[in-house]
Write an enzyme that holds these catalytic residues in place. Structure first.
Site, mmCIF file in Angstrom:
data_model
loop_
_atom_site.group_PDB
_atom_site.id
_atom_site.type_symbol
_atom_site.label_atom_id
_atom_site.label_comp_id
_atom_site.label_asym_id
_atom_site.label_seq_id
_atom_site.Cartn_x
_atom_site.Cartn_y
_atom_site.Cartn_z
ATOM 1 C CD GLU A 81 -4.197 -5.932 4.454
ATOM 2 O OE1 GLU A 81 -5.162 -5.128 4.399
ATOM 3 O OE2 GLU A 81 -3.100 -5.606 4.921
ATOM 4 C CD GLU A 117 -3.061 -1.111 2.154
ATOM 5 O OE1 GLU A 117 -3.058 -0.174 2.981
ATOM 6 O OE2 GLU A 117 -3.974 -1.942 2.070
#
Ligand SMILES: *[C@@H]1O[C@H](CO)[C@@H](O)[C@H](O)[C@H]1NC(C)=O
Ligand SMILES: *[C@@H]1O[C@H](CO)[C@@H](O)[C@H](O)[C@H]1NC(C)=O
Ligand SMILES: *[C@@H]1O[C@H](CO)[C@@H](O)[C@H](O)[C@H]1NC(C)=O
Ligand SMILES: *[C@@H]1O[C@H](CO)[C@@H](O)[C@H](O)[C@H]1NC(C)=O
Length: 454
Positions: free
Chosen positions: A268, A167
């Site tokens: 995730e 990220e």
């Protein structure tokens, strides 16, 4: 949404990052339990000749304490948790940060003995890209730490993959970090190849940001082989039970990624808006998705203050929560498809995205590896700084930073291995994932990915 150790103004975040365990006893035998290493063909992972689907959890026990630690350098901690991994029926864990100055033989062997592979983020809070200043933070001090982490894990047969960043890009405003992320991925692949290691796959874990997650996917898989990622991983929280393949939008997700030429998985998933029953498991390991996706990792194993934990840990005691049982049932109810699950046997590259209001990358050039880091490629990285070193984000200067660009395939970074290793980038920039979730009174500010923030 890796929970990170916050520094600076973001310290209000629940930092989490793996605190559990460090300090492996010194006299541990280096003998290893071996498993069949995972390889890539086309857009899928394989264990020998069988398709391999990631069935896993994200593992950062102690992540809520605010002190970054390494959960797989402490046998007491990993031995406490492995029986629960086995009970869940998983084959993979993702660890967000490790101490590259420590030995990991005991936990890695214990995991291997349980048939569990590791997907490892190579960044730490202190050694990562800084999305606010990717140019300065892409430096040789940072790469030395990343390479030392590769050295520490390359020999384990159950090291499944390295994540070169998590990220780093978390909004339309920082897509300018993409060339640095790609450069780190390239450098890691180069290092793995040049050091003669097994071709451990390297890829990036992208934030759940609709505007650029697919642009980044295309960017990471475009260009010459040495620059292309080995796989791509996405964090996705769009399936919130009760839902369905179409209601969640996962049908569109599959359509959008159909034909993507390298393995794709969820690094995730597991929305907690409502009670989790993990209905999505029946879709993820079903042929409606397996032609495109290779499974995923549920966020996350332990309760760390943000409401996502499958278990609650107190000292040596692990107490499964209701969603632990739900996940266990969902996994056991959904077998993998037979045969290759619709995988493509050929790898395909993508077309690099062009500059737009949502993609701030002017051309296909990448920063060249900093000259000071090329030395590590040929001579090895040496000892890692661990989690308590001085950090790398402010270490950029004329002798540590990249001083030029390397065009695609220019050979500025030369692969020496005959294996399929390639260059890639990897970096984790500070990312914030402000996923505001109402979990009781908890508003979660999770800082995902990279660690470093200013
Ligand atoms: C290892 O983990 C156990 C269980 O969490 C903990 O009690 C112990 O302090 C840890 N040891 C070190 C050296 O961190
Ligand atoms: C990896 O294993 C080989 C062969 O056992 C050994 O020579 C080498 O030192 C090991 N490398 C690391 C970094 O542990
Ligand atoms: C799929 O792609 C379309 C068109 O680019 C985009 O609008 C949509 O958000 C994407 N959906 C998903 C779930 O990725
Ligand atoms: C550049 O940074 C490195 C690493 O922090 C340091 O050792 C070196 O002295 C610095 N060089 C200059 C010219 O500031």
């Amino acid at each position: 949404m890796r929970q990170k150790v916050a520094t600076g103004i973001l310290a209000l975040a629940f930092s989490a990052a793996c605190v559990a365990a460090e300090g492996t006893p010194v006299l541990i035998p280096r003998a290893s339990t071996t498993v069949t290493p995972i390889t890539i063909t086309g857009n899928a992972f394989y264990k020998g000749s069988d398709r391999f689907y990631i069935r896993g959890v994200d593992y950062q026990p102690g992540g809520g304490t605010g002190v970054e630690s390494d959960p797989i350098s402490n046998l007491t901690a990993c031995e406490r948790d492995i029986p629960y991994f086995t009970k869940l029926g998983i084959n993979t864990i993702r660890v967000y940060a490790v101490d590259n100055s420590k030995n990991h033989d005991t936990c890695m062997n214990a995991l291997a003995a349980a048939g569990i592979y590791l997907v490892l983020d190579t960044d730490t809070s202190k050694y990562s890209l800084n999305r606010e200043d990717p140019s300065e933070s892409y430096n040789s001090v940072y790469l030395q730490s990343v390479f030392a982490t590769i050295d520490a894990f390359a020999n384990y047969s159950n090291t499944l993959a390295f994540l070169s960043g998590n990220e780093v890009i978390n909004s339309a405003a920082n897509t300018n970090c993409a060339p640095y992320v790609k450069a780190v991925t390239r450098d890691m692949k180069q290092y793995i190849g040049s050091r003669g290691y097994r071709s451990i796959p390297v890829g990036y874990s992208a934030a759940d940001v609709a505007e650029n997650q697919e642009l980044m996917a295309d960017y990471m898989n475009c260009g010459t082989t040495d620059q292309r990622s080995d796989f791509y991983a996405i964090n996705d929280y769009s399936w919130c039970d009760p839902s369905s393949f179409t209601t969640s939008g996962w049908d569109t997700l599959v359509k959008n990624y159909t034909g993507y030429g390298i393995p794709l998985f969820m690094s995730e998933y597991g929305c907690i808006t409502n009670t989790r029953t993990f209905e999505e498991v029946a879709a993820l390991y079903n042929t409606e998705m397996t032609g495109v996706f290779s499974g995923g990792l549920v966020y996350e194993y332990s309760q760390e203050g943000n409401g996502y934990g499958l278990v609650t840990i107190s000292g040596d005691t692990v107490t499964p929560n209701s969603d632990f049982t739900a996940l266990q049932s969902a996994y056991s109810a959904q077998a993998n498809p037979t045969g290759n699950g619709g995988a493509s046997s050929t790898s395909a590259s993508t077309t690099c995205p062009t500059k737009s209001s949502e993609w701030d990358v002017a051309n296909d050039d990448l920063p060249a590896i900093p000259a000071a880091a090329e030395v590590y490629i040929s001579a090895g990285a040496g000892a890692g700084p661990g989690l308590s070193g001085a950090g790398s984000q402010n270490s950029g200067n004329s002798s540590t930073e990249s001083t030029g660009t390397a065009s695609a395939g220019s050979g500025t970074v030369t692969e020496t291995a005959t294996s399929s290793s390639k260059k890639s980038e990897g970096a984790r920039a500070p990312t914030f994932d402000f996923r505001a979730l109402t979990v009781g009174v908890v508003i979660l500010f999770s800082m995902a990915g990279g660690m470093a923030l200013l």
